[in-house]
Write a protein that holds these residues in place. Structure first.
Motif, PDB file in Angstrom:
ATOM      1  N   GLU A  53     -14.291  13.743  29.936  1.00 37.51           N
ATOM      2  CA  GLU A  53     -13.143  14.172  29.133  1.00 37.51           C
ATOM      3  C   GLU A  53     -13.190  15.691  28.985  1.00 37.51           C
ATOM      4  O   GLU A  53     -14.201  16.247  28.589  1.00 37.51           O
ATOM      5  CB  GLU A  53     -13.237  13.483  27.756  1.00 37.51           C
ATOM      6  CG  GLU A  53     -12.249  13.953  26.710  1.00 37.51           C
ATOM      7  CD  GLU A  53     -10.814  13.728  27.122  1.00 37.51           C
ATOM      8  OE1 GLU A  53     -10.151  14.739  27.474  1.00 37.51           O
ATOM      9  OE2 GLU A  53     -10.338  12.572  27.120  1.00 37.51           O
ATOM     10  N   ASP A  54     -12.085  16.362  29.333  1.00 40.96           N
ATOM     11  CA  ASP A  54     -12.088  17.826  29.256  1.00 40.96           C
ATOM     12  C   ASP A  54     -11.645  18.357  27.890  1.00 40.96           C
ATOM     13  O   ASP A  54     -11.794  19.542  27.621  1.00 40.96           O
ATOM     14  CB  ASP A  54     -11.231  18.435  30.376  1.00 40.96           C
ATOM     15  CG  ASP A  54      -9.793  17.959  30.301  1.00 40.96           C
ATOM     16  OD1 ASP A  54      -9.573  16.766  30.055  1.00 40.96           O
ATOM     17  OD2 ASP A  54      -8.884  18.791  30.482  1.00 40.96           O
ATOM     18  N   GLU A  55     -11.072  17.504  27.047  1.00 39.01           N
ATOM     19  CA  GLU A  55     -10.774  17.955  25.682  1.00 39.01           C
ATOM     20  C   GLU A  55     -12.057  17.829  24.866  1.00 39.01           C
ATOM     21  O   GLU A  55     -12.442  16.734  24.464  1.00 39.01           O
ATOM     22  CB  GLU A  55      -9.680  17.083  25.056  1.00 39.01           C
ATOM     23  CG  GLU A  55      -8.303  17.302  25.646  1.00 39.01           C
ATOM     24  CD  GLU A  55      -7.326  16.234  25.145  1.00 39.01           C
ATOM     25  OE1 GLU A  55      -7.213  16.060  23.922  1.00 39.01           O
ATOM     26  OE2 GLU A  55      -6.719  15.566  26.002  1.00 39.01           O
ATOM     27  N   LEU A 100     -13.225   7.216  31.067  1.00 42.16           N
ATOM     28  CA  LEU A 100     -12.743   8.200  32.026  1.00 42.16           C
ATOM     29  C   LEU A 100     -11.324   8.661  31.707  1.00 42.16           C
ATOM     30  O   LEU A 100     -10.385   7.862  31.726  1.00 42.16           O
ATOM     31  CB  LEU A 100     -12.800   7.561  33.425  1.00 42.16           C
ATOM     32  CG  LEU A 100     -12.356   8.372  34.621  1.00 42.16           C
ATOM     33  CD1 LEU A 100     -13.268   9.587  34.816  1.00 42.16           C
ATOM     34  CD2 LEU A 100     -12.381   7.509  35.878  1.00 42.16           C
ATOM     35  N   ASP A 101     -11.193   9.971  31.449  1.00 47.22           N
ATOM     36  CA  ASP A 101      -9.873  10.579  31.291  1.00 47.22           C
ATOM     37  C   ASP A 101      -9.246  10.703  32.687  1.00 47.22           C
ATOM     38  O   ASP A 101      -9.967  10.754  33.694  1.00 47.22           O
ATOM     39  CB  ASP A 101     -10.070  11.966  30.648  1.00 47.22           C
ATOM     40  CG  ASP A 101      -8.753  12.668  30.394  1.00 47.22           C
ATOM     41  OD1 ASP A 101      -7.733  11.982  30.213  1.00 47.22           O
ATOM     42  OD2 ASP A 101      -8.749  13.911  30.389  1.00 47.22           O
ATOM     43  N   LEU A 102      -7.920  10.748  32.768  1.00 48.27           N
ATOM     44  CA  LEU A 102      -7.306  10.872  34.101  1.00 48.27           C
ATOM     45  C   LEU A 102      -6.962  12.317  34.455  1.00 48.27           C
ATOM     46  O   LEU A 102      -7.240  12.772  35.568  1.00 48.27           O
ATOM     47  CB  LEU A 102      -6.042  10.005  34.187  1.00 48.27           C
ATOM     48  CG  LEU A 102      -6.279   8.514  34.398  1.00 48.27           C
ATOM     49  CD1 LEU A 102      -4.980   7.827  34.774  1.00 48.27           C
ATOM     50  CD2 LEU A 102      -7.332   8.254  35.457  1.00 48.27           C
ATOM     51  N   ASN A 103      -6.353  13.056  33.520  1.00 50.23           N
ATOM     52  CA  ASN A 103      -6.020  14.456  33.810  1.00 50.23           C
ATOM     53  C   ASN A 103      -7.255  15.324  33.586  1.00 50.23           C
ATOM     54  O   ASN A 103      -7.566  15.690  32.467  1.00 50.23           O
ATOM     55  CB  ASN A 103      -4.889  14.935  32.905  1.00 50.23           C
ATOM     56  CG  ASN A 103      -3.578  14.244  33.256  1.00 50.23           C
ATOM     57  OD1 ASN A 103      -3.235  14.112  34.432  1.00 50.23           O
ATOM     58  ND2 ASN A 103      -2.862  13.798  32.247  1.00 50.23           N
ATOM     59  N   LEU A 104      -7.949  15.616  34.679  1.00 46.73           N
ATOM     60  CA  LEU A 104      -9.207  16.355  34.575  1.00 46.73           C
ATOM     61  C   LEU A 104      -9.208  17.540  35.521  1.00 46.73           C
ATOM     62  O   LEU A 104      -8.663  17.442  36.623  1.00 46.73           O
ATOM     63  CB  LEU A 104     -10.371  15.443  34.978  1.00 46.73           C
ATOM     64  CG  LEU A 104     -10.774  14.322  34.023  1.00 46.73           C
ATOM     65  CD1 LEU A 104     -11.689  13.338  34.746  1.00 46.73           C
ATOM     66  CD2 LEU A 104     -11.454  14.870  32.780  1.00 46.73           C
TER      67      LEU A 104
END
Ligand code: CA
Length: 247
Positions: free
Chosen positions: A25-27, A68-72
């Motif tokens: 996760e990028d956030e 798993l986040d998708l927008n990474l």
């Protein structure tokens, strides 16, 4: 202990034992909040802040489940999912994403995700889904582990030697549980570190030795003439399996 049955509450509790989860996760605020909440529930958690790191960590370590986040950045979540699915077929993948289009969901599930949640979400719903996913493993997990006169109940986190209850620290318990899941096998210090500690813990193999020493002291065992845990010099440790226990 004797006559202990697999009650429904036991089944429920078994899945809350130390399982290893990777969050990609990028956030960062979200990732940290999730990690904190999951650690409080007893999971070992690592964080990857981009797709590339997620793929590398997921490929290197043995996680029970990946969120798993998708927008990474660096590598798209769908690509990470595809790669992890082919290299770690047994790992569970829960997609967590702001993409709400049905097509995205279908693509994610087609690529092998086990579940899919849309942001924003409630933490309690996420943990309920995690428990549901991990419960799938229960069929192959014994509720109580026995080797010789040692018994470990991962659900209640209680260990016994014969009829005597052992007072173990969290780490000692986790080490013993891991060894008892691999009786008679040589388990390396690295393997213990990987399964018992979080990735971000700065750790030396010396601390594994300290915990093993302490466990032996509690069993009344000795390194020179071991009845329980044998040291395999330069490799690791082996939980001695009494002959009657061997298949
Ligand atoms: Ca994102």
């Amino acid at each position: 202990m004797d006559g202990h049955l697999l009650s429904s509450s036991t089944i429920w509790n078994v899945v809350v034992r130390k399982m290893r989860i990777l969050i990609v996760e990028d956030e960062l605020d979200l990732a940290n909040a999730l990690a904190r909440g999951l650690r409080q529930k007893g999971y070992a958690v690592d964080i990857a802040v981009n797709g590339e790191e997620g793929w590398e960590l997921g490929e290197t370590n043995d996680y029970d489940l990946t969120i798993l986040d998708l927008n990474l950045p660096k590598l798209d979540g769908l690509e990470v999912c595809k790669r992890l699915r082919s290299s770690k077929p047994e790992m569970l993948i829960l997609m967590l994403t702001a993409r709400i289009r049905l097509e995205d969901k279908i693509v994610g599930l087609d690529l092998g995700a086990d579940d899919y949640m849309v942001k924003p979400f409630h933490f309690e719903e996420l943990t309920a889904r995690i428990r549901a996913l991990l419960r799938r493993d229960l069929r192959v997990r014994e509720p109580i582990l026995c080797t010789g006169d040692l018994k470990v109940d991962p659900a209640s986190r209680i260990a016994w030697q014969g009829k005597r209850r052992l007072e173990l620290t969290t780490k000692e318990f986790a080490i013993l549980e891991y060894l008892m899941r691999h009786p008679g096998e040589v388990v390396s210090q690295e393997e213990l570190i990987e399964h018992v500690w979080n990735e971000d813990v700065n750790l030396f193999t010396a601390s594994v030795r300290v915990h093993i020493h302490s466990l032996r002291r509690k069993f009344g065992d000795s390194a020179d003439c071991p009845q329980y845990i044998e040291t395999i010099t330069g490799i690791g440790y082996r939980l001695i399996e009494p002959e009657g226990d061997r298949p």
